[in-house]
Design a protein around this motif. Structure first.
Motif, short mmCIF file in Angstrom:
data_model
loop_
_atom_site.label_atom_id
_atom_site.label_comp_id
_atom_site.label_asym_id
_atom_site.label_seq_id
_atom_site.Cartn_x
_atom_site.Cartn_y
_atom_site.Cartn_z
N GLU A 163 0.79 -1.07 0.10
CA GLU A 163 -0.03 0.09 0.15
C GLU A 163 0.89 1.39 -0.06
O GLU A 163 1.89 1.33 0.65
N GLN A 164 0.29 2.19 -0.58
CA GLN A 164 1.18 3.32 -0.80
C GLN A 164 1.05 4.53 0.39
O GLN A 164 -0.22 4.67 0.82
N TYR A 165 1.96 5.10 0.80
CA TYR A 165 1.86 6.02 1.97
C TYR A 165 2.77 7.23 1.73
O TYR A 165 3.63 7.20 0.76
N ILE A 166 2.29 8.28 2.50
CA ILE A 166 2.92 9.49 2.48
C ILE A 166 2.99 10.23 3.78
O ILE A 166 1.79 10.03 4.25
N VAL A 199 7.52 3.87 8.88
CA VAL A 199 8.57 5.11 8.96
C VAL A 199 9.24 5.44 10.19
O VAL A 199 10.10 6.38 10.20
N VAL A 200 9.11 4.40 11.28
CA VAL A 200 9.85 4.95 12.62
C VAL A 200 11.35 4.45 12.47
O VAL A 200 11.77 3.33 11.87
N SER A 201 12.02 5.43 13.03
CA SER A 201 13.48 5.01 12.80
C SER A 201 14.08 4.22 14.14
O SER A 201 13.21 3.89 14.94
N THR A 202 15.05 3.91 14.22
CA THR A 202 15.67 3.26 15.38
C THR A 202 15.62 3.85 16.76
O THR A 202 15.74 3.25 17.64
N HIS A 203 15.61 5.37 16.60
CA HIS A 203 15.61 6.01 17.79
C HIS A 203 14.13 6.25 18.26
O HIS A 203 14.02 7.02 19.09
N GLY A 204 13.30 5.70 17.54
CA GLY A 204 11.74 5.74 17.94
C GLY A 204 11.07 6.86 17.47
O GLY A 204 9.77 7.17 17.58
N LYS A 207 10.19 9.29 10.31
CA LYS A 207 10.75 10.23 9.21
C LYS A 207 9.75 10.53 8.11
O LYS A 207 8.95 9.79 7.75
N PRO A 208 9.88 11.79 7.57
CA PRO A 208 9.13 12.00 6.38
C PRO A 208 9.28 11.17 5.36
O PRO A 208 10.67 11.20 4.96
N MET A 209 8.53 10.61 4.68
CA MET A 209 8.85 9.60 3.54
C MET A 209 7.62 9.20 2.82
O MET A 209 6.40 9.58 3.07
N GLU A 210 7.94 8.93 1.65
CA GLU A 210 7.10 8.16 0.58
C GLU A 210 7.44 7.15 -0.11
O GLU A 210 8.52 6.91 -0.21
N GLY A 211 6.14 6.06 -0.08
CA GLY A 211 6.85 4.45 -0.28
C GLY A 211 5.74 3.92 -0.52
O GLY A 211 4.59 4.17 -0.58
N TRP A 212 6.08 2.44 -0.39
CA TRP A 212 5.31 1.31 -0.26
C TRP A 212 5.44 0.54 0.78
O TRP A 212 6.56 0.30 1.25
N THR A 213 4.05 0.13 1.27
CA THR A 213 4.63 -0.85 2.80
C THR A 213 3.76 -2.01 2.52
O THR A 213 2.50 -2.00 2.17
N ASN A 214 4.28 -3.13 2.90
CA ASN A 214 3.56 -4.49 3.07
C ASN A 214 3.75 -5.08 4.66
O ASN A 214 3.56 -6.28 4.68
N LYS A 215 3.74 -4.16 5.65
CA LYS A 215 3.94 -4.51 6.93
C LYS A 215 2.86 -5.19 7.29
O LYS A 215 1.75 -4.79 7.42
N PHE A 216 3.00 -6.33 8.10
CA PHE A 216 1.95 -7.19 8.83
C PHE A 216 2.19 -7.26 10.01
O PHE A 216 3.15 -7.86 10.56
#
Length: 277
Positions: A163-166, A199-204, A207-216
């Motif tokens: 799914e696309q996210y912004i 979009v979370v970083s290792t520091h919690g 980050k502002p990003m655009e892309g696609w995610t298939n995170k379950f």
């Protein structure tokens, strides 16, 4: 063309604006083959050619339209209908085209409404603003995967549709400021939750990003960003229910669902919502 069969086309994703290419679902899928032409409308204003069979149900279509892109999209909206889920269609009312939408929707692309956001009215948003509750908006174009039940015992083998996210600079800064100041970050729905955890970083921080995610997301999972969740009562075996159980704790969420059933709460798209703190 040739067969005269009546079919339903569900537009999923625009692949190429100039070539008018779209990924679609076809029902019933067996009715068409590559090379078939499809005619829409009493005057055949829209014609599409099947150019690829991508899945057992999916197809790629090329619309044959001589007008401008704006005229093409206007024809789609004029001839098409709001893609309400099947369990809602039996009770469709004229205002559903407006009701099946959040008040803050801006970007075209989702195949279904993010239902937790549908509980928010302009009046409620104003009351929240008066009480000093900050808000930020992210985009996740809800995909077909939200309608697919999980049919594997090993959840790690379930494949989510991308799914696309912004996430804009403004949204990221608002969320990160709340985290730095120790304020609650409330996710409005599982779509927002999946976006933030993508979009979370290792520091919690996000980050502002655009892309696609298939995170379950499923149990066990350690959430990094939101510490509260507003979400509808979801259907059995759905990925949304599994994410909610991971966030609220399996036993706690199942007890809440048991109470919801006993009290006659509504489930699904136009259903009731719960707040998990």
């Amino acid at each position: 063309e040739k067969t005269g069969a009546e079919i339903e086309i569900f537009l999923l994703r625009e692949l190429n604006r100039e070539l008018r290419l779209w990924d679609v679902l076809v029902d019933p899928a067996r009715k068409i083959r590559i090379g078939n032409k499809l005619y829409f409308g009493d005057d055949d204003l829209l014609v599409a050619e099947v150019i690829d069979n991508t899945t057992s149900r999916g197809r790629t279509l090329r619309f044959l339209f001589d007008g401008s892109y704006e005229e093409f999209k206007e024809a789609l909206f004029r001839m098409g209908e709001t893609p309400l889920p099947r369990w809602v269609r039996e009770k469709v009312e004229p205002e559903d085209a407006e009701r099946y939408q959040t008040i803050f929707a801006r970007h075209e692309g989702a195949v279904a409404a993010p239902t937790a956001g549908m509980h928010f009215s302009k009046h409620l948003m104003k009351r929240m603003e008066i009480r000093g509750i900050d808000r930020a908006f992210v985009t996740l174009h809800v995909g077909l995967g939200n309608f697919r039940t999980v049919d594997v015992e090993d959840l790690s083998k379930h494949k989510m549709d991308s799914e696309q996210y912004i996430v804009t600079d403004e949204a990221a800064e608002a969320v990160n400021a709340a985290k730095r100041e120790g304020r609650k970050v409330v996710s409005i729905g599982t779509t927002v939750m999946r976006t933030l955890e993508t979009v979370v970083s290792t520091h919690g921080m996000i980050k502002p990003m655009e892309g696609w995610t298939n995170k379950f997301i499923f149990c066990p999972y350690e959430f990094s960003v939101p510490n509260a969740l507003v979400t509808n009562f979801h259907l059995p075996y759905s990925t949304q229910l599994m994410m909610v159980a991971a966030f609220g704790g399996y036993e706690c969420v199942m007890n809440a669902y048991k109470a919801a059933r006993e009290e006659g709460y509504r489930f699904g798209t136009y259903g009731d919502a719960m707040l998990i703190l």
